[in-house]
Design an enzyme around this catalytic site. Structure first.
Site, PDB file in Angstrom:
ATOM      1  N   GLY A 156      12.170   0.483   3.994  1.00 18.29           N
ATOM      2  CA  GLY A 156      13.327   0.044   3.221  1.00 18.29           C
ATOM      3  C   GLY A 156      14.270  -0.822   4.038  1.00 18.29           C
ATOM      4  O   GLY A 156      13.918  -1.304   5.114  1.00 18.29           O
ATOM      5  N   ASN A 210       8.781   8.750   5.262  1.00 22.67           N
ATOM      6  CA  ASN A 210       7.661   9.539   4.743  1.00 22.67           C
ATOM      7  C   ASN A 210       6.735   9.954   5.873  1.00 22.67           C
ATOM      8  O   ASN A 210       6.589   9.250   6.866  1.00 22.67           O
ATOM      9  CB  ASN A 210       6.901   8.772   3.642  1.00 22.67           C
ATOM     10  CG  ASN A 210       5.759   7.933   4.181  1.00 22.67           C
ATOM     11  OD1 ASN A 210       4.661   8.431   4.428  1.00 22.67           O
ATOM     12  ND2 ASN A 210       6.021   6.649   4.399  1.00 22.67           N
ATOM     13  N   ASN A 240       1.473   8.686  10.647  1.00 24.46           N
ATOM     14  CA  ASN A 240       1.395  10.084  10.220  1.00 24.46           C
ATOM     15  C   ASN A 240       0.025  10.730  10.370  1.00 24.46           C
ATOM     16  O   ASN A 240      -0.187  11.849   9.929  1.00 24.46           O
ATOM     17  CB  ASN A 240       1.876  10.194   8.764  1.00 24.46           C
ATOM     18  CG  ASN A 240       3.304   9.700   8.618  1.00 24.46           C
ATOM     19  OD1 ASN A 240       4.164  10.069   9.411  1.00 24.46           O
ATOM     20  ND2 ASN A 240       3.553   8.839   7.641  1.00 24.46           N
ATOM     21  N   THR A 241      -0.925  10.018  10.969  1.00 19.33           N
ATOM     22  CA  THR A 241      -2.209  10.612  11.330  1.00 19.33           C
ATOM     23  C   THR A 241      -2.269  10.568  12.853  1.00 19.33           C
ATOM     24  O   THR A 241      -2.326   9.480  13.435  1.00 19.33           O
ATOM     25  CB  THR A 241      -3.384   9.822  10.710  1.00 19.33           C
ATOM     26  OG1 THR A 241      -3.312   9.936   9.283  1.00 19.33           O
ATOM     27  CG2 THR A 241      -4.728  10.354  11.174  1.00 19.33           C
ATOM     28  N   PHE A 282      -1.722  10.283   4.725  1.00 14.88           N
ATOM     29  CA  PHE A 282      -2.939   9.866   4.007  1.00 14.88           C
ATOM     30  C   PHE A 282      -3.404  10.921   2.999  1.00 14.88           C
ATOM     31  O   PHE A 282      -4.564  11.347   3.021  1.00 14.88           O
ATOM     32  CB  PHE A 282      -4.100   9.576   4.980  1.00 14.88           C
ATOM     33  CG  PHE A 282      -3.980   8.272   5.738  1.00 14.88           C
ATOM     34  CD1 PHE A 282      -3.037   7.320   5.419  1.00 14.88           C
ATOM     35  CD2 PHE A 282      -4.861   8.005   6.794  1.00 14.88           C
ATOM     36  CE1 PHE A 282      -2.947   6.120   6.126  1.00 14.88           C
ATOM     37  CE2 PHE A 282      -4.784   6.808   7.512  1.00 14.88           C
ATOM     38  CZ  PHE A 282      -3.823   5.873   7.180  1.00 14.88           C
ATOM     39  N   LYS A 334      -3.573  -4.389   9.254  1.00 10.25           N
ATOM     40  CA  LYS A 334      -2.150  -4.019   9.105  1.00 10.25           C
ATOM     41  C   LYS A 334      -1.666  -3.318  10.362  1.00 10.25           C
ATOM     42  O   LYS A 334      -2.217  -2.280  10.745  1.00 10.25           O
ATOM     43  CB  LYS A 334      -1.959  -3.115   7.881  1.00 10.25           C
ATOM     44  CG  LYS A 334      -0.484  -2.792   7.596  1.00 10.25           C
ATOM     45  CD  LYS A 334      -0.306  -2.135   6.236  1.00 10.25           C
ATOM     46  CE  LYS A 334       1.141  -1.784   5.959  1.00 10.25           C
ATOM     47  NZ  LYS A 334       1.335  -1.178   4.626  1.00 10.25           N
ATOM     48  N   SER A 340      -0.552   3.648  10.339  1.00  7.55           N
ATOM     49  CA  SER A 340       0.214   4.770   9.790  1.00  7.55           C
ATOM     50  C   SER A 340       0.646   5.658  10.949  1.00  7.55           C
ATOM     51  O   SER A 340      -0.174   6.013  11.800  1.00  7.55           O
ATOM     52  CB  SER A 340      -0.625   5.595   8.827  1.00  7.55           C
ATOM     53  OG  SER A 340       0.034   6.833   8.596  1.00  7.55           O
ATOM     54  N   ALA A 387       0.845  -1.206   0.000  1.00  5.14           N
ATOM     55  CA  ALA A 387       0.000   0.000   0.000  1.00  5.14           C
ATOM     56  C   ALA A 387       0.873   1.245   0.000  1.00  5.14           C
ATOM     57  O   ALA A 387       1.971   1.258   0.527  1.00  5.14           O
ATOM     58  CB  ALA A 387      -0.886   0.003   1.232  1.00  5.14           C
ATOM     59  N   GLY A 388       0.343   2.321  -0.606  1.00  2.98           N
ATOM     60  CA  GLY A 388       1.039   3.601  -0.605  1.00  2.98           C
ATOM     61  C   GLY A 388       1.655   3.943  -1.943  1.00  2.98           C
ATOM     62  O   GLY A 388       1.885   5.106  -2.247  1.00  2.98           O
ATOM     63  N   ASN A 403       3.750  -1.940   8.971  1.00  2.00           N
ATOM     64  CA  ASN A 403       3.878  -0.603   8.394  1.00  2.00           C
ATOM     65  C   ASN A 403       5.304  -0.060   8.630  1.00  2.00           C
ATOM     66  O   ASN A 403       6.185  -0.789   9.056  1.00  2.00           O
ATOM     67  CB  ASN A 403       2.813   0.310   9.009  1.00  2.00           C
ATOM     68  CG  ASN A 403       2.243   1.283   7.989  1.00  2.00           C
ATOM     69  OD1 ASN A 403       3.002   1.955   7.295  1.00  2.00           O
ATOM     70  ND2 ASN A 403       0.932   1.352   7.874  1.00  2.00           N
TER      71      ASN A 403
HETATM   72  C1  LIG Z   1       6.029   6.787   0.394  1.00  2.00           C
HETATM   73  C2  LIG Z   1       5.312   5.718   1.167  1.00  2.00           C
HETATM   74  C3  LIG Z   1       3.928   5.800   1.318  1.00  2.00           C
HETATM   75  C4  LIG Z   1       3.242   4.809   2.027  1.00  2.00           C
HETATM   76  N1  LIG Z   1       1.886   4.896   2.143  1.00  2.00           N
HETATM   77  C5  LIG Z   1       1.216   3.891   2.785  1.00  2.00           C
HETATM   78  C6  LIG Z   1      -0.193   3.919   2.867  1.00  2.00           C
HETATM   79  O1  LIG Z   1      -0.866   4.803   2.330  1.00  2.00           O
HETATM   80  N2  LIG Z   1      -0.807   2.928   3.561  1.00  2.00           N
HETATM   81  C7  LIG Z   1      -0.113   1.898   4.151  1.00  2.00           C
HETATM   82  O2  LIG Z   1      -0.718   1.010   4.759  1.00  2.00           O
HETATM   83  N3  LIG Z   1       1.231   1.844   4.057  1.00  2.00           N
HETATM   84  C8  LIG Z   1       1.900   2.796   3.393  1.00  2.00           C
HETATM   85  N4  LIG Z   1       3.265   2.727   3.302  1.00  2.00           N
HETATM   86  C9  LIG Z   1       3.974   1.609   3.960  1.00  2.00           C
HETATM   87  C10 LIG Z   1       4.261   0.445   3.009  1.00  2.00           C
HETATM   88  O3  LIG Z   1       3.053  -0.141   2.556  1.00  2.00           O
HETATM   89  C11 LIG Z   1       5.098  -0.628   3.723  1.00  2.00           C
HETATM   90  O4  LIG Z   1       4.349  -1.149   4.799  1.00  2.00           O
HETATM   91  C12 LIG Z   1       6.413  -0.081   4.258  1.00  2.00           C
HETATM   92  O5  LIG Z   1       6.963   0.875   3.384  1.00  2.00           O
HETATM   93  C13 LIG Z   1       7.455  -1.191   4.464  1.00  2.00           C
HETATM   94  O6  LIG Z   1       7.766  -1.826   3.249  1.00  2.00           O
HETATM   95  P1  LIG Z   1       9.083  -1.442   2.364  1.00  2.00           P
HETATM   96  O7  LIG Z   1      10.241  -1.445   3.322  1.00  2.00           O
HETATM   97  O8  LIG Z   1       9.175  -2.519   1.334  1.00  2.00           O
HETATM   98  O9  LIG Z   1       8.835  -0.106   1.785  1.00  2.00           O
HETATM   99  C14 LIG Z   1       3.969   3.707   2.592  1.00  2.00           C
HETATM  100  C15 LIG Z   1       5.356   3.638   2.421  1.00  2.00           C
HETATM  101  C16 LIG Z   1       6.030   4.617   1.712  1.00  2.00           C
HETATM  102  C17 LIG Z   1       7.535   4.503   1.544  1.00  2.00           C
END
Ligand SMILES: Cc1cc2nc3c(=O)[nH]c(=O)nc-3n(C[C@H](O)[C@H](O)[C@H](O)COP(=O)(O)O)c2cc1C
Length: 364
Positions: A266, A110, A175-176, A114, A214, A173, A61-62, A243
């Site tokens: 990451g 980030n 960020n809310t 939302f 999640k 999240s 997601a995202g 997340n």
């Molecule tokens: C730019 C950005 C935006 C994201 N937006 C959302 C989101 O809207 N909803 C959500 O559940 N997770 C969001 N995530 C989290 C990712 O879905 C994931 O859980 C997290 O980045 C860990 O995976 P990764 O290390 O492969 O990026 C976001 C991550 C990034 C980097």
């Protein structure tokens, strides 16, 4: 073709502000004539939540918050795509800049908050592709200013359950403000009771839709005990772990950027997210499957997630650094792992290392 195009485009995209680079990538995916990835080896197929996944690799997601390019992502070889987070009403999110690359760490921070075009726009796009096949889920969240956040989730379940392959309740999240409090036992129980009730109402007219939860990788183990207990009691169909993290591992090299507020994703997230996945797996006792997310940037990391307890995996940040070729690389690494152990399916590896991972020192 897409590999060559990407290799040429990546230095250019990296020169841009991360959010501009992302918007451009979405536009390119929406317009470019994309080749269809080779069909998947049947040993990569996974059955979970009553759905048949052609391979276990999902877009997290995202990336496609507004469901603009799910079919392009499926064409490129993802086994499923989680669109969203979508909120009921459109909202802008936090002021920019709000996405930061940690290049030396292969990570990102980030604090988007939302940003969403809102339920109507996203619903229209998902409804238009509802018969296109492929597994496309939707991740739902509450508006920042909602008077009753639980009511937002209920409303979104009612709208999206009839047309999405699955719905993810995102209460993780960072960020809310206050959103993560919904993970506490009493609040979570109330939320899931009302959400599952809404799902049952929809099921009667539109058939069943799996509901996933999640969670954040930052829960204490006592909080995780509670969250898993409530999720099992309320019979959710699965959990996604997890997340982004508010923690900043001591190993980070981009010290200045690491001070930015927001969720870290990451490579630096891999140890914590994988530990929390294994901790969740041992508590769930196979009551439902798990999706492992956080820091997957190689075939080895994908395999580690599966062995820690993931039936399916998702990734996002590594695509920025490794490109879409990563998806094919992970598939071939998983097939090699099956061949090495003479196995017919990934299900035989799920959770194989969970107990061992939970016995390790806590990742710092
Ligand atoms: C730019 C950005 C935006 C994201 N937006 C959302 C989101 O809207 N909803 C959500 O559940 N997770 C969001 N995530 C989290 C990712 O879905 C994931 O859980 C997290 O980045 C860990 O995976 P990764 O290390 O492969 O990026 C976001 C991550 C990034 C980097």
């Amino acid at each position: 073709m897409i590999g060559l195009f990407e290799r040429l485009a990546r230095p250019f995209l990296h020169a841009l502000d991360p959010e501009d680079a992302h918007s451009l990538t979405i536009k390119m995916l929406a317009c470019a004539p994309l080749p269809r990835a080779a069909g998947d080896d049947k040993r990569l197929a996974v059955r979970a939540f009553g759905l048949n996944f052609p391979n276990p690799i999902g877009m997290a997601a995202g990336f496609d918050k507004n469901a603009e390019v799910p079919d392009a992502l499926l064409r490129l070889g993802f086994g499923f795509v989680e669109t969203g987070t979508v909120t009921p009403l459109p909202q802008r999110g936090n002021p920019r800049p709000r996405v930061f690359r940690l290049n030396a760490d292969r990570g990102a921070i980030n604090r988007l908050g939302f940003n969403s075009q809102g339920a109507e726009a996203v619903l229209r796009r998902l409804a238009a592709r509802a018969n296109a096949g492929g597994i496309v889920g939707i991740n739902i969240g509450a508006n920042k200013d909602a008077a009753d956040r639980v009511a937002d989730y209920v409303r979104l379940i009612e709208r999206f359950a009839p047309i999405a392959s699955y719905v993810t309740i995102n209460i993780s999240s960072p960020n809310t403000p206050g959103l993560r409090n919904l993970q506490q036992a009493e609040a979570l129980d109330d939320l899931l009771a009302r959400v599952i009730d809404a799902r049952e109402r929809v099921t009667r007219r539109a058939g069943p839709t799996p509901v996933l939860l999640k969670i954040a990788p930052d829960l204490s183990l006592a909080e995780l005990d509670d969250a898993v207990g409530v999720a099992r009691a309320r019979r959710v169909d699965g959990m996604i772990v997890g997340n982004t993290t508010l923690t900043r591992p001591a190993s980070l090299r981009e010290m200045k950027i690491a001070k930015e507020a927001g969720g870290l994703s990451g490579r630096p997230l891999l140890p914590l997210a994988t530990r929390m996945l294994a901790e969740t797996y041992v508590r769930v006792e196979s009551a439902f499957p798990l999706i492992g997310v956080g820091g997957i940037d190689s075939g080895a990391a994908a395999l580690a997630k599966i062995r820690a307890g993931a039936s399916l995996i998702q990734l996002y940040s590594a695509l920025v650094f490794r490109g879409l070729g990563l998806v094919a690389e992970i598939k071939s690494a998983l097939l090699s792992a099956l061949e090495r152990d003479s196995l017919d399916s990934l299900s035989e590896l799920v959770g194989a290392d969970a107990a061992a991972v939970t016995a390790e020192a806590w990742p710092g």
